[in-house]
Design a protein around this motif. Structure first.
Motif, PDB file in Angstrom:
ATOM      1  N   VAL A 335       0.837  -1.199   0.000  1.00 26.91           N
ATOM      2  CA  VAL A 335       0.000   0.000   0.000  1.00 26.91           C
ATOM      3  C   VAL A 335       0.872   1.248   0.000  1.00 26.91           C
ATOM      4  O   VAL A 335       0.615   2.223  -0.720  1.00 26.91           O
ATOM      5  CB  VAL A 335      -0.946  -0.006   1.224  1.00 26.91           C
ATOM      6  N   TYR A 343      -4.586   3.257  -1.228  1.00 18.96           N
ATOM      7  CA  TYR A 343      -5.596   3.393  -0.185  1.00 18.96           C
ATOM      8  C   TYR A 343      -7.016   3.316  -0.734  1.00 18.96           C
ATOM      9  O   TYR A 343      -7.980   3.363   0.024  1.00 18.96           O
ATOM     10  CB  TYR A 343      -5.387   4.729   0.548  1.00 18.96           C
ATOM     11  N   GLU A 350      -5.223  -2.684  -1.372  1.00 13.94           N
ATOM     12  CA  GLU A 350      -6.097  -2.296  -0.259  1.00 13.94           C
ATOM     13  C   GLU A 350      -6.789  -3.526   0.315  1.00 13.94           C
ATOM     14  O   GLU A 350      -6.857  -3.724   1.539  1.00 13.94           O
ATOM     15  CB  GLU A 350      -7.112  -1.258  -0.764  1.00 13.94           C
TER      16      GLU A 350
END
Length: 379
Positions: A335, A343, A350
């Protein structure tokens, strides 16, 4: 990214090639849709069963493939790299077959071909609301009534609770403590077995997890697996194998996160060059790749001990601990590699990060694994 593998037979290479083909065709194109809807892919599991992937470690005489655990775990890894919930379903189902395959009577073993052929799905009913890690303290009770056991109590965090076709039910038939626990095989639809509303989970949303209430459920006495009082032994030996399955799932998930992060870092440009060429990011990816390889090696070492008939319980605990902690780190770092893009749900990292968390909890929390390992050192 291609993973170099050393396998014991040409058949094993062919099996992994088949698994890759199925995973690319049946899993990868569907995962986002099913995870968004929170729907279990039952037909996918049937497809895997018909391809022989639900009975890999079990004997050929019962419809299995008699594959070493070393090979089975690499199949799980490939599945997890495309869709963790499916790999976890295969791992849980394989765990659910273990009691009958290892401890069951010949009469019960006659059911194995249908259990591992893809048409039936299993659930492993051990944890309870008041105690998951303390399995010896379970409270679900079965009293003998003629040629039946009458079961009352509640199980919690049961994967496949609402969709399983058979259940391994660990219950108390004797005094308190581990020696009073037995294991029964129950069919779906048994009056008094009442799956509850599925939990709303952080990840693995296509995998239904729920409590199961047992309200004087009557299970035939000939469904007793092994003898009365050996249920705790069955549960713990099964979990040793199950922990290896979770470790393999963790490796597969982390490999997927690494692959996606590397691909993104090659294509994303800042300051006139690919971001992978910046040392800060390149070193992060290098550490991720090293951790994935280390977890894979630790997991397969434990599997080879199991295949050789040598003690492997402590090594399984180490593999589950290291691999699941690794998956949490690697998916979190993936991430970070994507930055803001990581995000949002447009990118799978995610989802990978949310999914990784559960691997530190299932089949014994990582705190339990540390306790198992530390006690072995103390001895």
């Amino acid at each position: 990214m291609t993973v170099d593998r050393i396998l014991p037979t040409d058949e094993a290479y062919d099996l992994l090639a088949l698994t890759t083909e199925l995973a690319d065709r049946e899993l990868a194109p569907r995962v986002a849709e099913f995870e968004t809807r929170g729907e279990f892919p039952r037909e996918v599991l049937r497809t895997l069963g018909r391809a022989g992937l639900l009975g890999l470690p079990y004997p050929e005489e019962y419809g299995g493939a008699a594959q070493p655990y070393e090979v089975y775990l690499q199949v799980l890894e490939i599945l997890a790299s495309r869709w963790l919930a499916v790999a976890e379903a295969v791992s849980v189902h394989t765990l659910s077959v273990y009691p009958v395959a290892t401890y069951g009577s010949e009469q019960l073993r006659e059911r194995l071909p249908e259990m591992i052929g893809g048409e039936l799905l299993g659930a492993y009913c051990l944890s309870e609301p008041q105690g998951g890690s303390d399995a010896a303290a379970l409270a679900t009770r079965a009293r003998r009534d003629g040629d039946e056991f009458v079961v009352s109590g509640t199980k919690a965090w049961i994967t496949h609770a609402t969709i399983a076709d058979f259940y391994n039910v660990f219950c108390r038939t004797g005094s308190s403590g581990a020696s009073g626990i037995s294991c029964l095989l129950a069919d779906r639809g048994t009056p008094g077995i009442l799956p509850q509303t599925p939990e709303r989970t952080m990840g693995l949303r296509s995998s239904p997890v729920a409590q199961i209430a047992f309200d004087d459920a009557r299970i035939p006495a000939d469904r007793l697996i092994g003898t009365e009082g050996v249920g705790f032994t069955i549960a713990m030996t099964a979990l040793d194998s199950g922990r290896l399955g979770i470790a393999a799932c963790a490796v597969g998930l982390a490999q997927a996160a690494l692959d996606y992060a590397v691909s993104y870092a090659r294509e994303r440009e800042q300051f006139g060059r690919s971001i992978i060429d910046f040392q800060g990011l390149g070193f992060l990816l290098a550490d991720m790749a090293t951790q994935v390889s280390a977890a894979r090696a630790l997991t397969l070492t434990a599997a080879r001990l199991r295949d050789a008939g040598r003690p492997y319980s402590i090594e399984a605990a180490k593999a589950k601990l290291f691999a699941s902690d690794m998956a949490m780190r690697v998916t979190t770092d993936a991430v970070q590699v994507l930055g803001g893009a990581g995000y949002v749900a447009d990118h799978p990292v995610e989802r990978f990060m949310r999914e990784a968390k559960v691997l530190q909890i299932v089949e014994g929390t990582n705190q339990i694994q540390r306790m198992v390992i530390s006690r072995s050192l103390a001895r």
